[in-house]
Design a protein around this motif. Structure first.
Motif, PDB file in Angstrom:
ATOM      1  N   ASP A  68      31.290   5.032  60.218  1.00 32.01           N
ATOM      2  CA  ASP A  68      32.450   5.339  60.480  1.00 32.01           C
ATOM      3  C   ASP A  68      33.141   6.139  59.401  1.00 32.01           C
ATOM      4  O   ASP A  68      34.117   7.179  59.561  1.00 32.01           O
ATOM      5  CB  ASP A  68      33.330   4.146  60.935  1.00 32.01           C
ATOM      6  N   SER A  69      32.932   5.742  58.212  1.00 29.07           N
ATOM      7  CA  SER A  69      33.551   6.244  57.009  1.00 29.07           C
ATOM      8  C   SER A  69      33.421   7.722  56.840  1.00 29.07           C
ATOM      9  O   SER A  69      34.307   8.488  56.109  1.00 29.07           O
ATOM     10  CB  SER A  69      33.328   5.380  55.745  1.00 29.07           C
ATOM     11  N   VAL A  70      32.400   8.430  57.478  1.00 26.49           N
ATOM     12  CA  VAL A  70      32.075   9.707  57.256  1.00 26.49           C
ATOM     13  C   VAL A  70      31.873  10.697  58.302  1.00 26.49           C
ATOM     14  O   VAL A  70      31.862  11.970  58.636  1.00 26.49           O
ATOM     15  CB  VAL A  70      30.609   9.945  56.556  1.00 26.49           C
ATOM     16  N   LYS A  71      32.353   9.882  59.685  1.00 21.22           N
ATOM     17  CA  LYS A  71      31.979  10.630  61.100  1.00 21.22           C
ATOM     18  C   LYS A  71      33.110  11.718  60.802  1.00 21.22           C
ATOM     19  O   LYS A  71      34.370  11.481  60.643  1.00 21.22           O
ATOM     20  CB  LYS A  71      32.275   9.429  61.995  1.00 21.22           C
ATOM     21  N   GLY A  72      32.634  12.803  61.526  1.00 19.36           N
ATOM     22  CA  GLY A  72      33.464  14.046  61.559  1.00 19.36           C
ATOM     23  C   GLY A  72      33.761  14.709  60.366  1.00 19.36           C
ATOM     24  O   GLY A  72      34.261  15.999  60.106  1.00 19.36           O
ATOM     25  N   ARG A  73      33.061  14.012  59.321  1.00 13.45           N
ATOM     26  CA  ARG A  73      33.410  14.833  57.908  1.00 13.45           C
ATOM     27  C   ARG A  73      31.772  15.400  57.370  1.00 13.45           C
ATOM     28  O   ARG A  73      31.640  16.407  56.650  1.00 13.45           O
ATOM     29  CB  ARG A  73      33.942  14.054  56.875  1.00 13.45           C
ATOM     30  N   PHE A  74      30.843  14.473  57.738  1.00 15.79           N
ATOM     31  CA  PHE A  74      29.361  14.783  57.403  1.00 15.79           C
ATOM     32  C   PHE A  74      28.608  15.176  58.352  1.00 15.79           C
ATOM     33  O   PHE A  74      28.738  14.523  59.663  1.00 15.79           O
ATOM     34  CB  PHE A  74      28.874  13.485  56.664  1.00 15.79           C
ATOM     35  N   THR A  75      27.643  15.979  58.137  1.00 17.77           N
ATOM     36  CA  THR A  75      26.930  16.155  59.158  1.00 17.77           C
ATOM     37  C   THR A  75      25.195  16.261  58.725  1.00 17.77           C
ATOM     38  O   THR A  75      25.077  16.823  57.638  1.00 17.77           O
ATOM     39  CB  THR A  75      27.031  17.674  59.595  1.00 17.77           C
ATOM     40  N   ILE A  76      24.305  15.413  59.380  1.00 19.99           N
ATOM     41  CA  ILE A  76      22.931  15.457  58.922  1.00 19.99           C
ATOM     42  C   ILE A  76      22.138  16.456  59.760  1.00 19.99           C
ATOM     43  O   ILE A  76      22.258  16.421  61.184  1.00 19.99           O
ATOM     44  CB  ILE A  76      22.297  14.035  59.031  1.00 19.99           C
ATOM     45  N   SER A  77      21.287  16.873  59.232  1.00 17.95           N
ATOM     46  CA  SER A  77      20.360  17.941  59.784  1.00 17.95           C
ATOM     47  C   SER A  77      19.058  17.844  59.167  1.00 17.95           C
ATOM     48  O   SER A  77      18.875  17.231  58.156  1.00 17.95           O
ATOM     49  CB  SER A  77      21.007  19.246  60.065  1.00 17.95           C
ATOM     50  N   ARG A  78      17.876  18.386  60.104  1.00 18.65           N
ATOM     51  CA  ARG A  78      16.785  18.587  59.297  1.00 18.65           C
ATOM     52  C   ARG A  78      16.021  19.906  59.716  1.00 18.65           C
ATOM     53  O   ARG A  78      16.321  20.586  60.719  1.00 18.65           O
ATOM     54  CB  ARG A  78      15.794  17.583  59.650  1.00 18.65           C
ATOM     55  N   ASP A  79      15.103  20.462  58.884  1.00 15.24           N
ATOM     56  CA  ASP A  79      14.166  21.624  58.972  1.00 15.24           C
ATOM     57  C   ASP A  79      12.844  20.896  58.847  1.00 15.24           C
ATOM     58  O   ASP A  79      12.511  20.975  57.639  1.00 15.24           O
ATOM     59  CB  ASP A  79      14.698  22.685  58.175  1.00 15.24           C
ATOM     60  N   ASN A  80      12.234  20.734  60.059  1.00 16.26           N
ATOM     61  CA  ASN A  80      10.807  20.093  59.779  1.00 16.26           C
ATOM     62  C   ASN A  80       9.995  21.026  59.224  1.00 16.26           C
ATOM     63  O   ASN A  80       8.886  20.750  58.451  1.00 16.26           O
ATOM     64  CB  ASN A  80      10.526  19.575  61.179  1.00 16.26           C
ATOM     65  N   SER A  81      10.097  22.457  59.363  1.00 19.50           N
ATOM     66  CA  SER A  81       9.333  23.334  58.815  1.00 19.50           C
ATOM     67  C   SER A  81       9.170  23.614  57.210  1.00 19.50           C
ATOM     68  O   SER A  81       8.254  24.021  56.451  1.00 19.50           O
ATOM     69  CB  SER A  81       9.482  24.717  59.410  1.00 19.50           C
ATOM     70  N   LYS A  82      10.305  22.914  56.763  1.00 20.96           N
ATOM     71  CA  LYS A  82      10.545  22.815  55.302  1.00 20.96           C
ATOM     72  C   LYS A  82      10.299  21.297  54.897  1.00 20.96           C
ATOM     73  O   LYS A  82      10.451  20.967  53.598  1.00 20.96           O
ATOM     74  CB  LYS A  82      11.907  23.189  54.953  1.00 20.96           C
ATOM     75  N   ASN A  83      10.024  20.390  55.785  1.00 18.13           N
ATOM     76  CA  ASN A  83       9.856  18.946  55.589  1.00 18.13           C
ATOM     77  C   ASN A  83      11.276  18.366  54.676  1.00 18.13           C
ATOM     78  O   ASN A  83      11.009  17.759  53.691  1.00 18.13           O
ATOM     79  CB  ASN A  83       8.843  18.954  54.580  1.00 18.13           C
ATOM     80  N   THR A  84      12.365  18.806  55.146  1.00 22.48           N
ATOM     81  CA  THR A  84      13.604  18.822  54.333  1.00 22.48           C
ATOM     82  C   THR A  84      14.551  18.128  55.367  1.00 22.48           C
ATOM     83  O   THR A  84      14.929  18.769  56.457  1.00 22.48           O
ATOM     84  CB  THR A  84      14.063  19.996  53.589  1.00 22.48           C
ATOM     85  N   VAL A  85      15.640  17.174  54.902  1.00 19.27           N
ATOM     86  CA  VAL A  85      16.592  16.758  55.542  1.00 19.27           C
ATOM     87  C   VAL A  85      17.755  16.907  54.838  1.00 19.27           C
ATOM     88  O   VAL A  85      17.769  16.875  53.683  1.00 19.27           O
ATOM     89  CB  VAL A  85      16.483  15.296  56.007  1.00 19.27           C
TER      90      VAL A  85
END
Length: 118
Positions: free
Chosen positions: A62-79
């Motif tokens: 809840d403390s980061v909702k709306g401010r932080f975004t998690i994503s990933r690029d599986n082709s780069k094996n990176t989050v």
């Protein structure tokens, strides 16, 4: 065996942005949930965000909702963790971990420091 390496930390003023990366090696992480945690001085490690293997499911504290975004690029094996509107209370060492959404946390990175000044 999976090795996770975080990068992208640094010092920023309140209201600023940073993007953290969690690069995996040793094996592909495309089928696994990856989570971000943080630990501030004198405090326990706390959950920040998680993303499923396909990227179709995400979860946030809840403390980061709306401010932080998690994503990933599986082709780069990176989050990634895009952090915006940073606050001094976001100051912590940020860690990524393989696991989450009911899967055990079995591999951890070494952490990257984020410092937000007012």
């Amino acid at each position: 065996q999976v090795q996770l390496v975080e990068s992208g930390g640094g010092s920023v003023q309140a209201g600023g942005s940073l993007r953290l990366s969690c690069a995996a090696s040793g094996r592909t992480i495309s089928g696994y949930t990856i989570s971000w945690f943080r630990q501030a001085p004198g405090k326990e490690r706390e959950f920040v965000a998680a993303i499923s293997g396909s990227g179709g499911r995400t979860g946030y504290a809840d403390s980061v909702k709306g401010r932080f975004t998690i994503s990933r690029d599986n082709s780069k094996n990176t989050v990634y963790l895009q952090m915006s509107s940073l606050k001094p209370e976001d100051t912590a060492v940020y860690y990524c971990a393989k696991g989450g959404f009911g899967s055990p946390y079995d591999y951890w990175g070494q952490g990257t420091q984020v410092t937000v000044s007012s």
